[in-house]
Every structure is written in structure tokens, then in C-alpha cells.
Design a protein around this motif. Structure first.
Motif, PDB file in Angstrom:
ATOM      1  N   ASP A  69     -32.407  72.801  51.333  1.00  0.00           N
ATOM      2  CA  ASP A  69     -32.638  74.176  51.766  1.00  0.00           C
ATOM      3  C   ASP A  69     -34.084  74.537  51.445  1.00  0.00           C
ATOM      4  N   LYS A 109     -35.455  77.292  51.773  1.00  0.00           N
ATOM      5  CA  LYS A 109     -35.429  78.701  51.378  1.00  0.00           C
ATOM      6  C   LYS A 109     -36.033  79.630  52.413  1.00  0.00           C
ATOM      7  N   ASP A 122     -34.306  73.874  47.585  1.00  0.00           N
ATOM      8  CA  ASP A 122     -33.101  73.497  46.840  1.00  0.00           C
ATOM      9  C   ASP A 122     -32.557  72.192  47.393  1.00  0.00           C
ATOM     10  N   ASN A 127     -32.880  73.460  41.876  1.00  0.00           N
ATOM     11  CA  ASN A 127     -34.040  74.205  42.362  1.00  0.00           C
ATOM     12  C   ASN A 127     -35.281  73.378  42.098  1.00  0.00           C
TER      13      ASN A 127
END
Length: 121
Positions: A28, A30, A40, A48
């Protein structure tokens, strides 16, 4: 994951954690619309991460995608990344295609210059 530090003039690296690509479910990015180095990685838990730069984040995602395509061929999600920069076949991707982009910009600039110098009657 590698921990990096300097001792005197020497660079030191220590492997802190290892993951398998087969266990990666999703990356991800973000925010696809901002210059953001954070992302992520979704395994059995979410990690993270912070890349050195946004460009290195995209390079990392492209590399994982290529490794998956070559070896695993599993359904692998990459979300919140700009597809223009993520796809390797894109003219705007930065994996050794900077010269090609520069040539294209110069070509358009020279066309605009020629058109501006031409007199139309």
C-alpha cells in the motif's frame, strides 16, 4: 529489513528481519497523489516502511512486481501507487529511460521552436 549505521569510515549493515515474497499479500503506497516515501507491506501483519525517496519506493514496488511475475505468478496487490510510474512499459518510468524522456522533450521543444519561427502568410 536491514539496519544501517556507520562506524568510523566503514558502513555496517545488519539483517534485522526477513520476509518471503510468497507471504506478501499487498503493498500500500498510502497516497498516490503526493510525493511520499511511506508505504505499508501487508504480510500476516502490516509493516509500516519508509523508503529513501518516493522514487526508490516506486523502484522497490516495480522490483517486487517483476519478481512476482517471474517466479511466483500469484495475485499480488499494489494499491495507492500511480500506475504511470509503476508500470515498467511506461515511457515515464525512471528505470534507465531518462534519456528517452529527455529526447522526447527535446523533440517537442524543437518542433515548437520551428513552428514559432515559421512565418505564415
Amino acid at each position: 529489513m536491514v539496519k544501517h549505521w556507520r562506524a568510523d569510515r566503514e558502513e555496517k549493515y545488519e539483517i534485522v528481519e526477513k520476509w518471503f515474497l510468497k507471504d506478501l499479500e499487498m503493498i500500500d503506497g498510502k497516497e498516490a497523489d503526493t510525493d511520499n516515501p511511506y508505504f505499508d507491506m501487508h504480510f500476516h501483519k502490516v509493516y509500516n516502511m519508509e523508503a529513501y525517496s518516493c522514487a526508490s519506493k516506486y523502484t522497490f514496488a516495480r522490483t517486487l512486481n517483476q519478481l512476482n511475475a517471474m517466479y511466483l505468478k500469484k495475485d499480488f496487490k499494489i494499491v495507492n501507487f500511480d500506475d504511470t510510474y509503476l508500470n515498467d512499459d511506461s515511457i515515464w518510468s525512471s528505470s534507465n529511460r531518462d534519456f528517452l524522456v529527455l529526447m522526447r522533450v527535446c523533440f517537442y521543444a524543437s518542433n515548437l521552436l520551428c513552428l514559432s519561427l515559421c512565418r505564415f502568410s
